[in-house]
Design an enzyme around this catalytic site. Structure first.
Site, mmCIF file in Angstrom:
data_model
loop_
_atom_site.group_PDB
_atom_site.id
_atom_site.type_symbol
_atom_site.label_atom_id
_atom_site.label_comp_id
_atom_site.label_asym_id
_atom_site.label_seq_id
_atom_site.Cartn_x
_atom_site.Cartn_y
_atom_site.Cartn_z
ATOM 1 N N LYS A 86 0.808 -1.215 0.000
ATOM 2 C CA LYS A 86 0.000 0.000 0.000
ATOM 3 C C LYS A 86 0.849 1.276 0.000
ATOM 4 C CE LYS A 86 -4.551 -1.310 1.428
ATOM 5 N NZ LYS A 86 -4.476 -2.772 1.581
ATOM 6 N N GLU A 108 -10.232 7.446 3.045
ATOM 7 C CA GLU A 108 -11.201 6.618 3.750
ATOM 8 C C GLU A 108 -10.586 5.236 3.871
ATOM 9 O OE1 GLU A 108 -11.474 4.318 0.577
ATOM 10 O OE2 GLU A 108 -11.805 6.443 0.190
ATOM 11 N N SER A 377 1.509 -9.759 -1.041
ATOM 12 C CA SER A 377 1.201 -8.328 -0.934
ATOM 13 C C SER A 377 1.475 -7.740 0.447
ATOM 14 C CB SER A 377 -0.249 -8.073 -1.332
ATOM 15 O OG SER A 377 -1.130 -8.887 -0.570
HETATM 16 C C1 LIG Z 1 -5.252 -3.758 0.919
HETATM 17 C C2 LIG Z 1 -4.584 -5.022 0.706
HETATM 18 C C3 LIG Z 1 -4.879 -5.859 -0.407
HETATM 19 C C4 LIG Z 1 -5.976 -5.571 -1.391
HETATM 20 O O1 LIG Z 1 -5.795 -4.444 -2.209
HETATM 21 P P1 LIG Z 1 -5.412 -4.506 -3.747
HETATM 22 O O2 LIG Z 1 -5.678 -3.122 -4.201
HETATM 23 O O3 LIG Z 1 -6.287 -5.515 -4.423
HETATM 24 O O4 LIG Z 1 -3.991 -4.864 -3.849
HETATM 25 C C5 LIG Z 1 -4.139 -7.015 -0.563
HETATM 26 N N1 LIG Z 1 -3.180 -7.379 0.319
HETATM 27 C C6 LIG Z 1 -2.882 -6.617 1.384
HETATM 28 C C7 LIG Z 1 -1.811 -7.082 2.306
HETATM 29 C C8 LIG Z 1 -3.565 -5.421 1.620
HETATM 30 O O5 LIG Z 1 -3.254 -4.679 2.697
#
Ligand SMILES: *Cc1c(COP(=O)(O)O)cnc(C)c1O
Length: 409
Positions: A86, A108, A377
């Site tokens: 993020k 938000e 992610s």
């Molecule tokens: C917010 C989040 C996501 C989902 O958001 P995308 O915009 O689809 O990438 C995925 N993994 C983590 C660890 C997140 O914090």
């Protein structure tokens, strides 16, 4: 993409007229920095000195032998500052705010991760920061609310409607249209009105650029497949963007299958045709909605994937069949989480574990020397309550109970 921000039939900017001027300003500023290579250099420098970029690509040798192939490589966005991809987006938008001469950011947040990232950016770059959050989410996400406040942000609990994410979005838009001369609205994923989908995926493309170089130097070739989880779609677009021109690489997005696609408790818009095309929250895409366009309730064990819409860019790639979409159930996700913790010493976010689960399901059909990349992610520390609950850890339960007693005493 065409000039008005359409990807095929998806995208666009469906906004109240009062926001035209500020979105136009954002469009212009973003168009300028995209042409200015010194901006990207400034961005890369900030990310490498503040946020551990480039994040490593890890060869998961134990997992690879456990399944007897393919060779698993994991892109480690969990090692990025604040624990997920993020921050890539948020810091990029923060630098753009400097160029636009504004001094305040708003956002938000539902699960709170985007709020923490935005509050971090505001502290580092010196902006005042207001985060809108549904009152129900404020209660559910107390640790994240605590950190946002410690980082200097004002957290506003929204008491309208169902008091969740969509109500917070309305409140943030109201703030923006009143204060747009000083204020930038930091959107957290590749959704919303143009230019947000393009801009967010532009900043997230740093993942794919790094991953492409890393897999070529470590594995000596391009991967057969890349897996990424899909909430709004920003980490998936980020990693996929490095490989869109490589026709030999198959791109797989994994959505939240929740309690199963035969129940209504999931957040799969694309994989099995549960979503339908509509316009909401400023853009056109596939939403989970009923015949009257009323948004449905979604569910996932991973709060970050629990979302009714999906990036218009992914919707277009879905229609072109350039990306394949699958869904993983909560149960598969928890099993994948447990396996990667034990085998690799990596604690994945429950969101990210969807990508792992998708890969594990397909591993038996792959060859031993196939190479795959999984975009991890984020890290799973934030999910300690959910994971401990799901695994039924008795010691953890009694720890929470003791704490609660201490406080009520
Ligand atoms: C917010 C989040 C996501 C989902 O958001 P995308 O915009 O689809 O990438 C995925 N993994 C983590 C660890 C997140 O914090």
């Amino acid at each position: 993409m065409d000039k008005s921000g359409y990807y095929g039939q998806f995208g666009g900017a469906f906004i109240p007229e009062t926001l035209n001027a500020t979105l136009w300003q954002l469009n212009t500023a973003f168009a300028e920095v995209k042409e200015d290579s010194s901006f990207w250099t400034e961005y890369e420098t900030l990310m490498s000195t503040y946020s551990c970029r480039p994040t490593p690509l890890t060869y998961a040798e134990n997992l690879s032998s456990h399944f007897g192939g393919p060779r698993f490589y994991i892109k480690r966005e969990d090692l990025n500052h604040t624990g997920a991809h993020k921050l890539n987006n948020v810091m990029g938008q923060g630098l753009l705010v400097q160029r636009m001469g504004k001094n305040r950011v708003i956002a938000e947040t539902g699960a709170g991760q985007h709020g923490v990232a935005t509050a971090t950016m505001a502290a580092k770059l010196g902006y005042s920061c207001t985060i809108y959050m549904g009152e129900v989410d404020v209660a559910r996400q107390r640790p994240n609310v605590f950190w946002m406040q410690q980082l200097g942000a004002t957290v506003v609990p929204v008491k309208d409607g169902a008091r969740i994410l969509k109500d917070a979005i309305n409140e943030a838009l109201r703030d923006w249209s009143t204060n747009m001369d000083t204020t930038h609205y930091v959107l957290g994923t590749a959704c919303g009105p143009h230019p947000y989908p393009e801009m967010v995926s532009y900043f997230q493309s740093i993942i794919g650029m790094e991953a492409r170089n890393q897999i070529l130097s470590q594995a000596g070739r391009l991967p057969k497949r890349i897996y990424a989880c899909v909430g709004g779609g920003s980490n998936a677009l980020g990693v996929f963007s490095g490989f869109l021109e490589d026709s030999s690489v198959e791109l797989v997005g994994v959505e939240a299958g929740g309690e199963g696609l035969e129940t209504n408790k999931h957040a799969s818009r694309l994989a099995y045709g549960h979503g339908s095309v509509g316009v909401a929250q400023g853009y056109k895409t596939y939403f989970l909605q009923d015949e009257d366009g009323q948004m449905l309730e979604t569910h996932s064990v991973a709060a970050g994937l629990d979302y009714i819409g999906v990036s218009p860019i992914l919707a277009a790639y879905h229609e072109e069949k350039k990306i394949r979409f699958e869904a993983a159930t909560d149960k598969e996700v928890l099993e994948a989480t447990r396996l990667v913790m034990r085998m690799e010493g990596i604690i994945p976010a429950l969101e990210s574990a969807h990508a792992l689960a998708g890969a594990f399901r397909e591993a038996p059909q792959m060859n031993a020397d196939d190479v795959i990349v999984i975009n991890l992610s984020g890290r799973g520390d934030k999910d300690i309550f959910t994971i401990a609950d799901a695994l039924g850890d008795a010691t953890w339960k009694s720890f929470i109970a003791t704490k609660a007693e201490e406080y009520s005493a």
